[in-house]
Design a protein around this motif. Structure first.
Motif, short mmCIF file in Angstrom:
data_model
loop_
_atom_site.label_atom_id
_atom_site.label_comp_id
_atom_site.label_asym_id
_atom_site.label_seq_id
_atom_site.Cartn_x
_atom_site.Cartn_y
_atom_site.Cartn_z
N HIS A 151 -1.90 8.27 -17.60
CA HIS A 151 -2.24 7.91 -16.22
C HIS A 151 -3.56 7.14 -16.17
O HIS A 151 -3.73 6.23 -15.36
CB HIS A 151 -2.34 9.16 -15.34
N ASP A 152 -4.49 7.52 -17.06
CA ASP A 152 -5.81 6.88 -17.05
C ASP A 152 -5.77 5.43 -17.52
O ASP A 152 -6.74 4.69 -17.32
CB ASP A 152 -6.77 7.66 -17.94
N THR A 153 -4.65 5.00 -18.11
CA THR A 153 -4.57 3.62 -18.61
C THR A 153 -4.15 2.64 -17.52
O THR A 153 -4.26 1.43 -17.73
CB THR A 153 -3.57 3.52 -19.78
N PHE A 154 -3.66 3.14 -16.39
CA PHE A 154 -3.24 2.22 -15.34
C PHE A 154 -3.64 2.64 -13.93
O PHE A 154 -3.68 1.80 -13.03
CB PHE A 154 -1.71 2.00 -15.39
N VAL A 155 -3.94 3.91 -13.71
CA VAL A 155 -4.30 4.36 -12.36
C VAL A 155 -5.56 3.66 -11.85
O VAL A 155 -5.61 3.26 -10.67
CB VAL A 155 -4.44 5.89 -12.31
N PRO A 156 -6.61 3.48 -12.66
CA PRO A 156 -7.78 2.74 -12.14
C PRO A 156 -7.44 1.34 -11.66
O PRO A 156 -8.00 0.86 -10.65
CB PRO A 156 -8.74 2.70 -13.35
N GLN A 157 -6.51 0.67 -12.35
CA GLN A 157 -6.09 -0.67 -11.93
C GLN A 157 -5.29 -0.62 -10.62
O GLN A 157 -5.40 -1.53 -9.78
CB GLN A 157 -5.28 -1.34 -13.04
N LEU A 208 0.83 -1.20 0.00
CA LEU A 208 0.00 0.00 0.00
C LEU A 208 0.87 1.26 0.00
O LEU A 208 0.51 2.27 -0.63
CB LEU A 208 -0.94 0.00 1.21
N THR A 209 2.01 1.19 0.67
CA THR A 209 2.92 2.34 0.67
C THR A 209 3.50 2.58 -0.71
O THR A 209 3.58 3.73 -1.17
CB THR A 209 4.05 2.13 1.69
N VAL A 210 3.88 1.51 -1.39
CA VAL A 210 4.39 1.65 -2.76
C VAL A 210 3.35 2.33 -3.64
O VAL A 210 3.63 3.30 -4.35
CB VAL A 210 4.76 0.27 -3.36
N LEU A 211 2.11 1.84 -3.60
CA LEU A 211 1.07 2.35 -4.48
C LEU A 211 0.67 3.77 -4.12
O LEU A 211 0.43 4.60 -5.00
CB LEU A 211 -0.14 1.42 -4.44
N GLU A 212 0.61 4.10 -2.83
CA GLU A 212 0.27 5.46 -2.43
C GLU A 212 1.36 6.44 -2.84
O GLU A 212 1.08 7.57 -3.23
CB GLU A 212 0.04 5.54 -0.92
N THR A 213 2.62 6.01 -2.79
CA THR A 213 3.70 6.89 -3.22
C THR A 213 3.62 7.17 -4.72
O THR A 213 3.86 8.29 -5.17
CB THR A 213 5.07 6.27 -2.87
N THR A 250 -6.30 -2.41 -7.03
CA THR A 250 -5.34 -3.15 -6.21
C THR A 250 -5.35 -2.63 -4.78
O THR A 250 -5.37 -3.40 -3.81
CB THR A 250 -3.93 -3.05 -6.81
N GLU A 251 -5.35 -1.31 -4.65
CA GLU A 251 -5.38 -0.70 -3.31
C GLU A 251 -6.64 -1.10 -2.55
O GLU A 251 -6.57 -1.41 -1.34
CB GLU A 251 -5.32 0.82 -3.43
N SER A 252 -7.78 -1.06 -3.23
CA SER A 252 -9.04 -1.40 -2.56
C SER A 252 -9.01 -2.82 -2.02
O SER A 252 -9.45 -3.08 -0.88
CB SER A 252 -10.22 -1.23 -3.53
N TRP A 253 -8.48 -3.75 -2.84
CA TRP A 253 -8.41 -5.14 -2.38
C TRP A 253 -7.44 -5.28 -1.21
O TRP A 253 -7.75 -5.95 -0.21
CB TRP A 253 -7.98 -6.04 -3.54
N LEU A 254 -6.29 -4.63 -1.30
CA LEU A 254 -5.32 -4.70 -0.21
C LEU A 254 -5.87 -4.09 1.08
O LEU A 254 -5.61 -4.61 2.18
CB LEU A 254 -4.02 -3.99 -0.61
N GLN A 255 -6.62 -3.03 0.96
CA GLN A 255 -7.23 -2.42 2.14
C GLN A 255 -8.24 -3.36 2.78
O GLN A 255 -8.35 -3.43 4.02
CB GLN A 255 -7.89 -1.09 1.76
N LEU A 269 -0.71 -11.22 -7.58
CA LEU A 269 0.06 -11.15 -8.82
C LEU A 269 -0.82 -10.72 -9.99
O LEU A 269 -0.39 -9.99 -10.88
CB LEU A 269 0.70 -12.51 -9.13
N SER A 270 -2.07 -11.16 -9.99
CA SER A 270 -2.99 -10.76 -11.04
C SER A 270 -3.25 -9.27 -10.99
O SER A 270 -3.28 -8.59 -12.03
CB SER A 270 -4.32 -11.53 -10.89
N TYR A 271 -3.42 -8.74 -9.80
CA TYR A 271 -3.62 -7.29 -9.65
C TYR A 271 -2.39 -6.53 -10.14
O TYR A 271 -2.51 -5.52 -10.85
CB TYR A 271 -3.91 -6.95 -8.19
N ILE A 272 -1.21 -6.97 -9.75
CA ILE A 272 0.02 -6.29 -10.17
C ILE A 272 0.14 -6.32 -11.70
O ILE A 272 0.48 -5.31 -12.33
CB ILE A 272 1.25 -6.95 -9.52
#
Length: 239
Positions: free
Chosen positions: A97-103, A60-65, A107-112, A127-130
């Motif tokens: 950004h719009d081509t990958f930010v939603p994905q 989550l820290t990686v993705l938030e950064t 990933t963040e939602s699932w990790l949360q 791995l599928s999310y990544i």
């Protein structure tokens, strides 16, 4: 399984030269993100038991950064540059950004939900999310650096203008970061080829290693560097 992505080749020039600096600085920042994503993919199928919670926190820290970086680009940095480069010069990078930010957000939602006990951690699903965001993101990170070509910048800016932009941008960037997460992340996901990045004063580097890292120490074990700046071998992520 997502492949280990190669780091961006640092553009030529000097970090101290303001015409070279933006591309070099951007590449070094992007390499931190690539290091983080590679670490996530390497550890994802292996974590279990009491390793899950700190790994989820690390991820989550990686993705938030990454989010923080892109938010600042879209709301601050690109506008500063386009005053001289011209409106729309960086429009394509914003659109990417719009081509990958939603994905990433999925990933963040699932990790949360995993963090909050609403979902059970599953390495295959991780791995599928990544894989859903990583390839397009890495392509974008490479292309974005190319837009900051030193010859283009030299045609549109003075050294002082670029220095003033960097100073103003850093004031905004540092205003809302969490020193207990952002700084340890930067330490353990740094690129060994750019030990000068991020350009923190020595006392802050020491504070990161011995103070700011303590609150979430278990999470930083998943980085490809230790807190002292030494590279570590990641688990094999070959198929």
């Amino acid at each position: 399984m997502p492949a280990p992505y190669p780091l961006i080749v640092i553009p030529p020039g000097s970090f101290e030269n303001m015409f070279d600096f933006p591309a070099i600085n951007m590449a070094a920042a992007h390499n931190m993100f690539i290091q983080g994503v590679n670490a996530m993919a390497a550890h994802a199928p292996l974590v279990e038991g009491d390793k899950v919670a700190p790994f989820v926190f690390f991820s989550l820290t990686v993705l938030e950064t990454i989010h923080h970086h892109h938010r600042l680009e879209e709301t601050v940095y690109f506008d500063m540059l386009e005053k001289n480069l011209g409106p729309g010069y960086l429009a394509a990078t914003k659109e990417q950004h719009d081509t990958f930010v939603p994905q990433i957000e999925e990933t963040e939602s699932w990790l949360q939900e995993v963090r909050d006990g609403k979902q059970v951690y599953d390495g295959t699903k991780m791995l599928s999310y990544i894989g859903a965001f990583s390839e397009k993101m890495i392509e974008h990170l490479n292309q974005e650096v190319e837009k900051l070509d030193r010859d283009v910048l030299r045609q549109h800016f003075t050294e002082k203008e670029l220095k003033d932009i960097d100073t103003a941008f850093m004031k905004v960037a540092l205003k809302d970061i969490n020193f207990y997460t952002s700084l340890p992340f930067a330490a353990v996901c740094a690129d060994p080829a750019t030990p000068w990045f991020p350009p923190l004063p020595t006392p802050l580097k020491w504070a990161t290693r011995f103070w700011f890292s303590r609150r979430h120490r278990d999470a930083w074990q998943f980085g490809p560097m230790d807190l002292a700046g030494n590279p570590k071998a990641l688990p094999s992520i070959s198929a």
